[in-house]
Design an enzyme around this catalytic site. Structure first.
Site, mmCIF file in Angstrom:
data_model
loop_
_atom_site.group_PDB
_atom_site.id
_atom_site.type_symbol
_atom_site.label_atom_id
_atom_site.label_comp_id
_atom_site.label_asym_id
_atom_site.label_seq_id
_atom_site.Cartn_x
_atom_site.Cartn_y
_atom_site.Cartn_z
ATOM 1 N N SER A 175 3.005 -3.528 11.654
ATOM 2 C CA SER A 175 4.367 -3.161 11.254
ATOM 3 C C SER A 175 5.110 -4.423 10.829
ATOM 4 C CB SER A 175 5.080 -2.479 12.413
ATOM 5 O OG SER A 175 6.370 -2.106 12.031
ATOM 6 N N HIS A 214 -9.655 1.140 5.061
ATOM 7 C CA HIS A 214 -8.384 1.377 5.758
ATOM 8 C C HIS A 214 -8.590 2.351 6.923
ATOM 9 C CE1 HIS A 214 -4.202 2.454 6.479
ATOM 10 N NE2 HIS A 214 -3.859 1.374 5.787
ATOM 11 N N ASN A 271 0.872 -1.190 0.000
ATOM 12 C CA ASN A 271 0.000 0.000 0.000
ATOM 13 C C ASN A 271 0.901 1.230 0.000
ATOM 14 O OD1 ASN A 271 -1.895 1.971 0.369
ATOM 15 N ND2 ASN A 271 -2.396 1.418 2.482
ATOM 16 N N GLU A 318 -5.697 -4.587 10.864
ATOM 17 C CA GLU A 318 -4.754 -3.513 11.227
ATOM 18 C C GLU A 318 -4.807 -3.273 12.733
ATOM 19 O OE1 GLU A 318 -4.676 0.091 8.425
ATOM 20 O OE2 GLU A 318 -6.774 -0.469 8.570
ATOM 21 N N GLU A 357 -6.930 4.765 8.041
ATOM 22 C CA GLU A 357 -6.687 6.181 7.745
ATOM 23 C C GLU A 357 -7.883 6.799 7.041
ATOM 24 O OE1 GLU A 357 -1.933 5.254 7.387
ATOM 25 O OE2 GLU A 357 -3.071 5.658 5.567
ATOM 26 N N GLY A 408 2.313 3.780 15.745
ATOM 27 C CA GLY A 408 2.660 5.121 16.226
ATOM 28 C C GLY A 408 2.340 5.355 17.685
ATOM 29 N N LYS A 413 0.151 4.295 -0.293
ATOM 30 C CA LYS A 413 -0.476 5.470 0.329
ATOM 31 C C LYS A 413 -0.229 6.712 -0.534
ATOM 32 C CE LYS A 413 -0.207 3.310 4.834
ATOM 33 N NZ LYS A 413 -0.034 3.480 6.270
#
Length: 706
Positions: free
Chosen positions: A667, A549, A462, A621, A551, A627, A464
């Protein structure tokens, strides 16, 4: 990097929390002092006439309570996002105010720490800049704050804090401030407090004289003043501080007899015995409900030869009105109003001096009763300076607030841990039962095992919002060539921005690398500026599309209903859907990961038929591990993918569930891919940053060969 970010956030949080708690507390226990400071601000902007004193007092109590409570919320990480945003707003306003104070200097001391700590306007502005930066850091990464109280019990700490600080403020208003930070504290000798040490630096002033002659106004200083020219008529004078010297703690105390014009300060402060001072800054607003007690104390003072003086900043008319309504016979003298408000936070209040030293203070609500005044002062408790009870007050605060709050935190942590253990045990038992049921039906078990081996293994990249068109085409070429030279053991897909699709399709061998989009519209076609439909995606040569997704959900507000429409349109146009699901950090900490993932699937894809489901690839995910400084282990990933497969089985049957490819979207790197891909329910990965370098991406793909 995540550890550094977490450290920075929590240092910023501690700085803001402790500052707000200290600042809010010292102002909350001195509500009248805070009201006086608010009045100064209102006078500076010429609004004091429009805001009554009672409103100023209410604002004083409310602001102190809000600041203290906000500090506790930050300290305990209560409502992290909301508290961080309020802190940022609060500091932005305070920084703007102190910038105005620094530039214009309408008020000498902003009062940010009450009377506990005095800062210049410049010092306060620098302090607020530091706190503003800390608030920005906190607002940027609020979820990096470590919680001390679980979400379900935060309301207890929140309301307990509000009740505590409001009670402390009201008690300080009714009696006197719990802690006295002003220079007129019990034990202070006023005359000594006014002394300037030998050799101390003196303040340098510049004096300007304004005179007029023949209609012309002119300014003179001490050197060129026209002493010998009587035609210049003096009009006014003003002083400006050129260099600040030593200023004693008490520098503005004086008592004047307005009838004679004499300053009687020294005679009162050097008196060898006891002296009562009735402090009433504004007699027009003084509380007269206890005038009987005041009169009794005055009579007691007369009988025993003690001085009794009323000190006020009010006019003779106000003094006479007080005499008329209370029958007061004691004398009144004039003292600066600000000084009187500083001496005692009560109007009126009573101060007892002995040889010029303050040995006791009383609010008008706590005046000594006549029954207590049954002997000369030297023989009774009232006439002796009370022992320093600072530590007693601190222990009282610990017992009444800090101890109960600490007990709540400890109980909450124990409760959360036992709840987690209990749920884990239940889950392990359910898993064990499920495994037993599988093994009991050997024929079905073997069938499922064969199906697992038949399940497609996929590594999808991906990109992005990265790579220009030219960069993207070059990257696609590099990936394509490396995989043609060494055939992969899995399906490979690269999902690119819309503008890359048609060009990248031209350089890919579709038998080696599949092509997909990162999104598509929830409308078939029409006047939807900027959108790209599923049909348009398909027309570029793409075979896949990523939907759901995290995001897209977080930044663009994509709901289950919107995603449902997108999935239907993608399938209708012959695209295979890589559908994402996963939980946030808060949801993970609340142990709601299973219900969140299930709700996301039920809301957008569980409406599909078994035939349509064949074109669905799932991607899990762990948003909580992206993060946040937390890391999802391969066992945690396997645990969630096994659960997802189990709910697919509940909906479509075990055989369909075993045919469904489920990818891990955390990750994933070449270093941990072999461990992840070795897990029975992980069928590949949805790769982000590592897919932007051909070598890194191929390293992950090659994990299927190990």
């Amino acid at each position: 990097m995540n550890k550094l970010k977490t450290l920075l956030v929590n240092l910023s949080r501690a700085l803001l929390a402790l500052t707000f708690i200290f600042s809010g507390f010292v102002k909350a226990i001195d509500p009248l002092g805070s009201q006086y400071k608010i009045a100064e601000y209102l006078e500076a902007v010429q609004l004091s006439a429009y805001v009554p004193d009672w409103a100023q007092l209410m604002v004083s109590i409310a602001l102190s309570a809000i600041e203290f409570t906000l500090g506790v919320m930050l300290l305990l990480a209560i409502r992290r996002r909301l508290a961080s945003k309020i802190s940022l707003l609060f500091m932005a306003v305070m920084t703007a105010v102190t910038l105005w104070l620094t530039v214009s200097n309408p008020i000498q001391d902003c009062g940010c720490f009450g009377d506990a700590i005095h800062l210049t306007n410049t010092q306060t502005f620098i302090k607020n800049i530091v706190l503003l930066v800390a608030a920005i850091i906190l607002t940027r990464w609020p979820l990096h704050q470590m919680r001390f109280v679980s979400k379900t019990n935060q309301w207890i700490a929140f309301y307990f804090t509000i009740v505590f600080i409001c009670i402390a403020s009201l008690l300080s208003l009714y009696h006197l401030p719990i802690f006295d930070f002003r220079p007129y504290y019990i034990g202070q000798n006023i005359k000594k407090g006014m002394e300037i040490p030998k050799g101390a630096k003196q303040t340098t002033y510049k004096t300007t004289f304004i005179c007029e002659k023949n209609g012309v106004t002119k300014e003179f200083n001490e050197n060129n003043y026209p002493y010998n020219d009587s035609t210049w008529v003096f009009k006014d004078t003003h002083q400006e501080i050129l260099e600040q010297g030593y200023e004693p703690p008490i520098h503005d105390f004086s008592i004047t007899n307005e009838q004679t014009g004499n300053d009687i300060t020294d005679s009162i402060l050097t008196h060898k015995g006891y002296t009562f001072l009735l402090i009433a800054p504004v007699l027009e607003m003084a509380d007269d409900s206890n005038f009987g007690d005041i009169d009794a104390i005055y009579e007691y003072a007369k009988e025993n030869g003690y001085g009794f003086y009323g000190l006020t900043a009010s006019t003779d008319k106000a003094v006479q009105h007080w005499r008329d309504i209370t029958g007061a016979e004691y004398p009144f003298y004039t003292t600066d109003g600000t000084t009187l408000k500083t001496i005692i936070r009560s109007n009126p209040g009573l101060v007892l001096l002995y040889k010029g030293t303050i040995i006791n203070k009383w609010s008008h609500n706590d005046l000594p009763k006549q029954a207590e005044l049954n002997a000369p002062l030297s023989f009774i408790e009232i006439g002796r300076e009370p022992a320093n009870n600072t530590w007693t007050k601190i222990m009282l605060i610990i017992v009444c607030y800090i101890f109960p709050l600490s007990f709540l935190i400890a109980a909450d942590r124990i409760w959360s841990w036992t709840r987690w253990v209990r749920k884990r045990e239940e889950w392990l038992k359910q898993k064990e039962d499920w495994v037993k049921q599988k093994e009991q039906s050997n024929k079905l078990y073997q069938l499922l095992k064969r199906k697992k081996q038949m399940r497609k293994k996929i590594v999808a990249g991906n990109w992005k919002m990265n790579e220009t068109l030219q960069e993207g085409v070059e990257l696609a070429k590099e990936i394509n060539e490396s995989l043609k030279a060494e055939k992969p053991n899995c399906d490979v897909v690269i999902c690119t921005p819309f503008i890359h699709l048609a060009s990248v399709a031209q350089v890919l061998d579709s038998s080696v690398v599949g092509l997909g989009a990162e999104n598509c519209a929830d409308k078939e076609k029409g006047a939807y500026t900027g959108e790209v439909s599923a049909a348009m995606v398909k027309s570029t040569g793409a075979q896949y599309v990523i939907l759901g997704h995290s995001e897209r959900r977080q930044y663009y507000g994509e709901t289950a209903e919107i995603l449902k429409e997108k999935v239907q349109l993608a399938l209708a146009n012959g695209l295979k859907v890589i559908f994402c699901c996963g939980e946030t950090l808060e949801e993970r900490e609340a142990e709601k990961q299973n219900e969140v993932v299930k709700a996301e699937l039920e809301g957008s894809v569980f409406n599909l038929s078994a035939e349509e489901w064949k074109s669905i690839i799932l991607a899990y995910e762990p948003i909580w591990a992206i993060g946040t400084g937390k890391t999802a282990t391969s066992d945690q990933a396997q645990e969630m993918l096994a659960y997802i497969r189990s709910i697919v089985a509940e909906k479509y049957g075990k055989e369909v569930a075993e045919d469904t490819s489920i990818l891990y979207g955390g990750s994933c790197k070449a270093s941990n891919a072999p461990e992840l891909f070795a897990k029975p329910d992980i069928d590949g990965g949805l790769i982000g940053g590592a897919s932007l370098k051909a070598a890194d991406f191929k390293g992950i793909i090659d994990a299927w060969k190990k």
